[in-house]
Design an enzyme around this catalytic site. Structure first.
Site, PDB file in Angstrom:
ATOM      1  CB  THR A  41     -13.133  -3.833  -5.821  1.00 46.43           C
ATOM      2  OG1 THR A  41     -11.943  -3.258  -6.350  1.00 46.43           O
ATOM      3  CG2 THR A  41     -13.745  -4.801  -6.816  1.00 46.43           C
TER       4      THR A  41
ATOM      5  CG  HIS B  47      -1.437   4.952  -9.650  1.00 49.02           C
ATOM      6  ND1 HIS B  47      -2.047   5.126 -10.884  1.00 49.02           N
ATOM      7  CD2 HIS B  47      -0.236   4.369  -9.897  1.00 49.02           C
ATOM      8  CE1 HIS B  47      -1.240   4.674 -11.828  1.00 49.02           C
ATOM      9  NE2 HIS B  47      -0.145   4.207 -11.254  1.00 49.02           N
TER      10      HIS B  47
ATOM     11  CD  GLU C 215       3.753  16.155 -11.965  1.00 49.16           C
ATOM     12  OE1 GLU C 215       4.566  15.231 -12.037  1.00 49.16           O
ATOM     13  OE2 GLU C 215       3.886  17.120 -11.176  1.00 49.16           O
TER      14      GLU C 215
ATOM     15  CB  ALA D 133      -1.571  -2.557  -1.749  1.00 50.04           C
TER      16      ALA D 133
END
Ligand code: GAR
Length: 198
Positions: A13, A110, A149, A180
């Protein structure tokens, strides 16, 4: 023109949000040029085909070692002259070869406000489940550069989303995507391609 590769492992998406933005307002000086999936037969590949974007599968199951997958990914991206790599639900860790070849040219979306609910094991619905278990009232999404990281690179954009009293991990995931992720990912890509991120 910056040639953009989008790396996916599932429904895609976020890839669709990039395709829709390219078609409506454009991605600045960027152009969606390649979709790479780490999993065969995912819906993201159909989205790419429908949009006329070249796609290919690098199936992680075909690689004995992570370093072999990394080498293959890096050379594929180089062969396609990629200037920006976008991780959009790509559920593989990016290896050293790809990181060094595309330093400061890999970004990830994320589904939380980093540094909350990120790092090893925090992906997809796990992130929203953890947020609900903690009882946070606000969550959101982050677009950041990728370094060695996990979820640790420099933050580019974030957007907050309210958690509702009756949220489930699924309803929260949907709202975080809609309010978002699908907003800040295309925006960050456009900013990068226009040279607005230093
Ligand atoms: C998105 O919510 C993305 O933020 C998340 O996976 C989903 C992929 O959905 N990524 C991570 O959790 C990475 N740590 P999509 O395939 O529909 O774009």
């Amino acid at each position: 023109m910056t040639r953009i590769a989008v790396l996916v492992s599932g429904g895609g998406t976020n890839l669709q949000a990039l395709i829709d933005t390219q078609e409506s307002e454009g991605l600045g000086d960027g152009e969606l040029s390649l979709v790479v999936s780490s999993v065969p037969d995912v819906f993201a590949l159909e989205r790419a085909e429908k949009a006329g974007i070249k796609s290919l599968v690098l199936d992680t199951k075909n690689y004995a070692k992570q370093s072999e997958f990394d080498a293959s990914l890096s050379s594929t991206l180089s062969e396609h002259d990629i200037g920006l790599v976008v991780l959009a639900g790509f559920l593989c860790v990016i290896g050293q070869k790809t990181l060094s070849t595309f330093e400061n040219r890999i970004i990830n979306v994320h589904p939380s406000l980093i540094p909350s609910f990120c790092g090893k094991g925090f992906y997809g619905l796990h992130v929203h489940k953890a947020a609900l278990e903690k009882g946070v009232k606000v969550t959101g999404a982050t677009v950041h550069f990728v370094n060695n990281e996990i979820d640790g690179g420099k933050i580019i954009l974030q957007k907050a989303v309210d958690v509702l009293a009756d949220d489930t991990p699924q309803t929260l995931q949907q709202r975080v995507m809609k309010e978002a992720e699908w907003v800040i990912l295309p925006k960050a890509v456009r900013m990068f391609c226009n040279g607005e991120i230093k």
